[in-house]
Write a protein that holds these residues in place. Sequence first.
Motif, short mmCIF file in Angstrom:
data_model
loop_
_atom_site.label_atom_id
_atom_site.label_comp_id
_atom_site.label_asym_id
_atom_site.label_seq_id
_atom_site.Cartn_x
_atom_site.Cartn_y
_atom_site.Cartn_z
N THR A 1 3.10 6.69 -16.27
CA THR A 1 2.77 6.60 -14.85
C THR A 1 3.67 5.60 -14.15
O THR A 1 4.28 4.73 -14.78
N ILE A 2 3.71 5.71 -12.82
CA ILE A 2 4.42 4.76 -11.97
C ILE A 2 3.73 4.75 -10.62
O ILE A 2 3.24 5.78 -10.15
N GLY A 3 3.66 3.59 -9.97
CA GLY A 3 3.01 3.50 -8.67
C GLY A 3 1.50 3.54 -8.79
O GLY A 3 0.91 3.21 -9.83
N LYS A 4 0.83 3.96 -7.72
CA LYS A 4 -0.63 3.99 -7.67
C LYS A 4 -1.14 5.35 -8.16
O LYS A 4 -0.90 6.38 -7.52
N THR A 5 -1.83 5.33 -9.29
CA THR A 5 -2.33 6.58 -9.89
C THR A 5 -3.76 6.36 -10.38
O THR A 5 -4.20 5.22 -10.56
N PRO A 6 -4.51 7.44 -10.63
CA PRO A 6 -5.82 7.30 -11.27
C PRO A 6 -5.70 6.72 -12.67
O PRO A 6 -4.60 6.62 -13.24
N GLU A 7 -6.85 6.36 -13.26
CA GLU A 7 -6.89 5.86 -14.63
C GLU A 7 -6.51 6.98 -15.61
O GLU A 7 -6.64 8.17 -15.28
N PRO A 8 -6.04 6.60 -16.84
CA PRO A 8 -5.64 7.63 -17.81
C PRO A 8 -6.70 8.69 -18.07
O PRO A 8 -6.38 9.88 -18.15
N SER A 9 -7.97 8.29 -18.20
CA SER A 9 -9.02 9.28 -18.45
C SER A 9 -9.17 10.23 -17.27
O SER A 9 -9.42 11.43 -17.44
N ARG B 1 -10.45 8.69 -4.81
CA ARG B 1 -9.77 9.26 -3.66
C ARG B 1 -8.87 8.24 -2.96
O ARG B 1 -7.95 8.61 -2.23
N SER B 2 -9.12 6.95 -3.19
CA SER B 2 -8.28 5.94 -2.54
C SER B 2 -6.85 5.96 -3.06
O SER B 2 -5.94 5.43 -2.41
N VAL B 3 -6.63 6.57 -4.25
CA VAL B 3 -5.26 6.69 -4.77
C VAL B 3 -4.81 8.13 -4.93
O VAL B 3 -3.61 8.41 -5.00
N ALA B 4 -5.76 9.07 -5.01
CA ALA B 4 -5.36 10.46 -5.33
C ALA B 4 -6.21 11.48 -4.60
O ALA B 4 -6.78 12.38 -5.20
N SER B 5 -6.27 11.37 -3.28
CA SER B 5 -6.87 12.47 -2.51
C SER B 5 -5.93 13.66 -2.46
O SER B 5 -6.34 14.81 -2.45
N GLY B 6 -4.62 13.37 -2.42
CA GLY B 6 -3.61 14.42 -2.42
C GLY B 6 -2.89 14.48 -3.75
O GLY B 6 -2.54 13.45 -4.33
N VAL B 7 -2.68 15.70 -4.28
CA VAL B 7 -1.98 15.90 -5.55
C VAL B 7 -0.96 17.01 -5.40
O VAL B 7 -1.26 18.07 -4.83
N LEU B 8 0.25 16.75 -5.88
CA LEU B 8 1.31 17.76 -6.00
C LEU B 8 1.63 17.88 -7.49
O LEU B 8 2.02 16.89 -8.12
N ALA B 9 1.43 19.06 -8.05
CA ALA B 9 1.54 19.25 -9.51
C ALA B 9 2.69 20.18 -9.84
O ALA B 9 2.83 21.25 -9.24
N PHE C 1 0.95 11.70 -6.31
CA PHE C 1 -0.34 11.40 -5.68
C PHE C 1 -0.14 10.77 -4.30
O PHE C 1 0.80 10.01 -4.07
N LYS C 2 -1.08 11.11 -3.41
CA LYS C 2 -1.17 10.46 -2.10
C LYS C 2 -2.58 9.93 -1.91
O LYS C 2 -3.55 10.59 -2.31
N PRO C 3 -2.73 8.77 -1.29
CA PRO C 3 -4.07 8.20 -1.11
C PRO C 3 -4.81 8.84 0.05
O PRO C 3 -4.23 9.52 0.89
N GLU C 4 -6.10 8.58 0.08
CA GLU C 4 -6.93 8.98 1.21
C GLU C 4 -6.47 8.23 2.47
O GLU C 4 -6.06 7.07 2.40
N ILE C 5 -6.52 8.95 3.59
CA ILE C 5 -6.22 8.30 4.86
C ILE C 5 -7.52 8.15 5.65
O ILE C 5 -8.36 9.06 5.67
N TYR C 6 -7.69 7.00 6.26
CA TYR C 6 -8.85 6.80 7.14
C TYR C 6 -8.43 7.23 8.53
O TYR C 6 -7.86 6.46 9.30
N GLU C 7 -8.70 8.48 8.82
CA GLU C 7 -8.23 9.05 10.08
C GLU C 7 -9.39 9.12 11.07
O GLU C 7 -10.41 9.75 10.80
#
Length: 747
Positions: A369-377, A411-419, A433-439
């Motif tokens: 991993t690199i940057g802000k990502t979910p936990e390994p599990s 969702r604070s780190v991975a609301s958006g996913v590109l796989a 991964f993209k984080p949640e936005i408070y819109e």
Amino acid sequence: MQNYKNLKVDLSNCDKEPIHIIGRIQPHGFMLILDRSTLEVVQVSENIGDFLDTTPANLLGKTLAHIISDAEYATLVNQVYIENPLNPQAVTLQQRSFFGFIHFSENKLVLECEPLAVSATENRLENALSFSQFQTELNALPSFMEQTFALVNYVQRLLDYDRVMLYVFDQDWHGEVIAERVKPGVHSYLHHHFPATDIPAQARELLLKKCVRQIPDVHATAVDIVPYFDPATNAPTNIIQSELRNPSEIHLEYLRNMDVGATLSVSVIVQGKLWGIIACQHQTARFINFWKRQTCLVTAITFANTVLANQEKTDQQVIAKYKAAEVRLIEQTKAAGDFRQGLFNETINLLHLTEGHGAAMYLNGSLTTIGKTPEPSELMEILEWLSEREINQVTSTRELSRYLPDAVNYRSVASGVLAIEISKYNKEFILFFKPEIYETRIWAGNPEKPVIAGNTYIHPRESFSHWEDIVRGKSLPWSLSDITIAQILQKDIIALLMQKQAMLLKELNEELNASAEELQLKNRKLEDFAQIIAHNLRSPMSNIRGLYDLYKAEPSPETGVEVMDRMSKMIDNMSATIDDLNLVLRSAVKQELAKEAVPIAELIQKEKQNLQATIQTTNAQIHTDLKVPVLHVPKVYLQSILHNLLSNALKYSAENRQPEIMVRSWVAEDQVYLTVSDNGLGIDLDKVQSKMFGLYNTFHRNKDSKGIGLYLTKTQADLIGGKIGVESTVNKGTTFTISFPASVAIT
């Protein structure tokens, strides 16, 4: 009456409203529905008497010749029967001039008429000059937002409406007003959002087909079409292309709740998709003549080209930056000889490829991993979910929790996913991964608060005042540039993996060459191994080259998806074959050859995929009759035998008949038999019997013939402990039979 005889429409069913069979029109014109062959009046709007000296009862079942002059009728017949009639046309009925709109509906002809005002025609030159000035202004403006406001300003000047808005759709079909021009004292909706339910799917579909829609008077009394049902079909007529068709009652109520008296909407269509609407509203009734409506349409088309130009300009700049980073990444990975080092630990890394805030890769059982990502599990849960779904090889979402409910926890780190899929079967992916936005989204009224009347009839919301909502669980969208660079990266990563596999094979081969004594003992098997690599991988490599040429000839997103899907299957097959060959190499080094339970049908299916291009070209049929479904033999040898026999059967098929290939297996007299039969060119056994299984012997002219396949087949059959024979008749076909000891059968 309502718009329909037997249907009550409210917010609970408006998304399914059959707007194509509305039985009423707006009163600023009249409608005639004629039999297409006889031109007799089948249905007519009740207001016909407001425009012509006649009544519905006087017209039904008769032609218009009954009420107009012979000259007028002859001209009208020519107008409606001309191929691809112009719309509208100047129509003269009872010496009165109308705009005539003509379209066909099944076996009927629909003629709609609006009064043709001479003064409106005289203003055409003024409108044309005004539009020319708008074009010049639009092209000179430096930013897109300035262009949007130039658009609404021009349309407002042209129509003199109280409010003109540019309403743009997002990915979920919610709308936002991004530019607006209002008269003093008129409420503004600039930057307000409207829910997708305000313009249901069937209404959006209509906006694609009919780009200009006018309601001159929201409060006008609609006019019935009589009779509502066509007497011949006992069904209402489809008038979806109508100019005058009465709007949905829900839509009219919605407009009244907004204090709107008249509307004009013009679709903005970009590359065949509904991008937005120029929405014009007036507080009182207001009719816009055809010439100005047409000017609005041309304006929308011109602006759509501006939208496209801005998108392409931005995309080219972004994609150029991403491509440069991707080339550097691949070069780093090649130099390092390690994917983790090349993609994660250098100056340029995966985070330079997209707008993602984090990235992860699962490859060969290891997670990086690199940057802000979910936990390994949590990452493993995402990989499990991706591997179980039928998805494109590059897929994305901005709301992961919609599909994977537990994702709400991160969702604070991975609301958006590109796989990016590397191998779905091994759960190998690269993830961004993209984080949640408070819109904070400003709505025109509470979108979730319709009004329920005492009779449980659900009405549109009554208030459109400022209402704020906090959007949770969504990231910023993935752009087309993100998707494009992901597709490029996937192609290059797979190519590197294949190169690495080839290097591993080369290294293993060098290890074998270093041991001269073992090489002498295993020389025959190693020669056979080398022939298998060259021969068995040629067909899928040829297919991959063909797919690459297909993409070069037509590099569209649709072609790319199809090519990458088919290429993935062939790469999986090649990877499995290479893994099997690696096992053979290791066995050879240890001076042993491992046997395993090998399902014959699975090997045949794999060969069908590898030989897909030839099978499709020749329309070949491959049948099986496997009384013995599984053999206990070295898998790579049986796979090579089937590949050689099936590819030869296809290669030497007859041009004048469809190739038919049969693979059979059975047990008889303490022997297991495996046969491959075809109806191809056949072989003259009297001439070639002694050369049949010799190295580099060929028996037909074919540019792909190498004279290796049958030699390999006999060699591998011998190594398994089998014997091979052949029966053949010229121009009828050939059958190869391999017999094994009964002990290899697993029934």
